[in-house]
Every structure is written in C-alpha cells, then in structure tokens.
Design an enzyme around this catalytic site. Structure first.
Site, PDB file in Angstrom:
ATOM      1  CD  GLU A 188       2.222   1.113  -1.735  1.00  0.00           C
ATOM      2  OE1 GLU A 188       3.104   1.853  -1.229  1.00  0.00           O
ATOM      3  OE2 GLU A 188       1.010   1.313  -1.580  1.00  0.00           O
ATOM      4  CB  CYS A 216      -3.829   3.924  -2.142  1.00  0.00           C
ATOM      5  SG  CYS A 216      -3.942   4.575  -3.831  1.00  0.00           S
TER       6      CYS A 216
END
Length: 221
Positions: A102, A2
């Site tokens: 992402e 992340c």
C-alpha cells in the site's frame, strides 16, 4: 484498496497449508491487476485451486476491459452493487498471499511511499474475493476481485482501506456454498487484527509491475 500483493511461497507450502493440490506457478513479488492469480473456490463438494484473472468481469459485461475498474469490491456494499450481489451468495473465493503493498502519501501531498504489509512472521493468509465467468462464442474468461474494508489501527496511518483477510473458520464459512445468508457472510468481512500485522517501507521498484524480484520486498535501509 488493494492494488498489489505478493505470493512468494512454494507450491509445496501452499499444498501443505490448504490441504489441496495446486497448479504449477512462479513465486510473484509484485502481483498486479490483470495478471492471472491463484485462487481457491468451492467445486461441488470439494475445494479446488486454480487461476483467475485479477479484475472482475461480470458475466453480463459487454467488454472485459471493465475488469480494470473492478480489482476491488467494498465489503459494505457487496449486496447492493449489480456486479457483486449475485456473486456474494454464489461465487466466493479465497486468494492466497503472504503480503500486500500500500502507498502512503507523504506530507508534501505529492510523494507516495510504498509499504509492504505482512501477517505474523510472514505467514501465508488469504484475501476474501468474488469470482465470475464471462463468456462469448470465442472465449471463456474467469476473473475475480478482492474485497476491501475499513482500515485497522495499523493501516489507517497508511491508507483509508485495506483488504479483507480471512483465517480458520472464516475461510470455511466463506467457501461453504450452503451459506447464502448475506448477513452471515458480511459479518466476517472485518478489519484484520492490527496486533498480528506488520508494515515496513520498501523501494519504489514496486511502482512498476515489471519489477518482480526479491528486491521488491526488501526493507528500505
């Protein structure tokens, strides 16, 4: 992993959802490592919200530049790594967000398409995190890391890791300072339910953290 997320909610919305006072902050459409981010920690018998630098600097580090390498911590090895195992029992935090980014590698093997991932109808949620205090004679530096786990069915087509998202009772367990059993704590660090998540492609504007506006979260037409 992340490496970027969003927190576009207002201070009032955060205070209502978490029943806590929050400091003033500016909504952020492209939160990046090294920035100060909002976090919730246990302070004595109460929870409190404040700012931590994203990128963990362990208390024993010689240089805080190590934080650039510690924006994430793998859930599977938290109790093994020197930087994290002490914090697992003593210094846990929750990091509010309403989405994260992402990048999916395209078929050509070179291009990466950014996606924004949200929960429910764009509701607030929290990442599981760890925090620490680094101190010198001149400075105190409070920092954190976001814990990651294996991907769920939605995320596995985009990336091989995803952040740990906690809700409800799991949030209370994570912030309960009386709970130090690593088995109890690691047992809640699971992939979030894919059925309650959505992902959509966004502009490559998010590739540069200096871009921080609503265009970052707009779906690609």
């Amino acid at each position: 992993m992340c490496g970027r997320f969003t927190l576009t909610a207002t201070k009032g919305t955060l205070q209502e959802q978490f029943s806590l006072p929050f400091p003033e902050f500016t909504p952020n459409y492209n939160v990046a490592p090294s920035q100060q981010i909002l976090a919730i920690v246990s302070g004595g018998n109460e929870k409190k919200a404040g700012f931590l630098h994203w990128g963990l600097v362990p208390s024993w580090a010689k240089d805080k530049k190590i934080g650039y390498k510690m924006i994430n911590a793998r859930s599977e090895t938290l109790d093994e790594k020197p930087a994290f195992k002490r914090l697992l029992s003593r210094r846990r935090c929750l990091i509010p967000a309403d989405g994260f980014y992402e990048w999916k590698r395209e078929d050509d093997g070179k291009t990466k398409q950014p996606f924004r991932i949200t929960i429910g109808n764009g509701q607030l949620f929290t990442f599981a995190g760890l925090w620490d205090k680094w101190r010198t004679e001149e400075e105190e530096y409070f920092s954190c890391t976001i814990i990651t786990t294996k991907p769920n069915q939605l995320m596995e087509s985009i990336h091989d890791r995803m952040p740990v998202i906690l809700e409800g009772d799991d949030q209370d367990i994570w912030l309960n300072k009386d709970i130090e059993d690593k088995h109890i704590l690691k047992n809640i660090l699971n992939p979030y339910d894919a059925n309650n998540m959505s992902a959509y492609p966004v502009s490559t504007l998010v590739n540069n953290p200096r871009n921080n506006n609503e265009a970052c979260i707009d779906p690609l037409s």
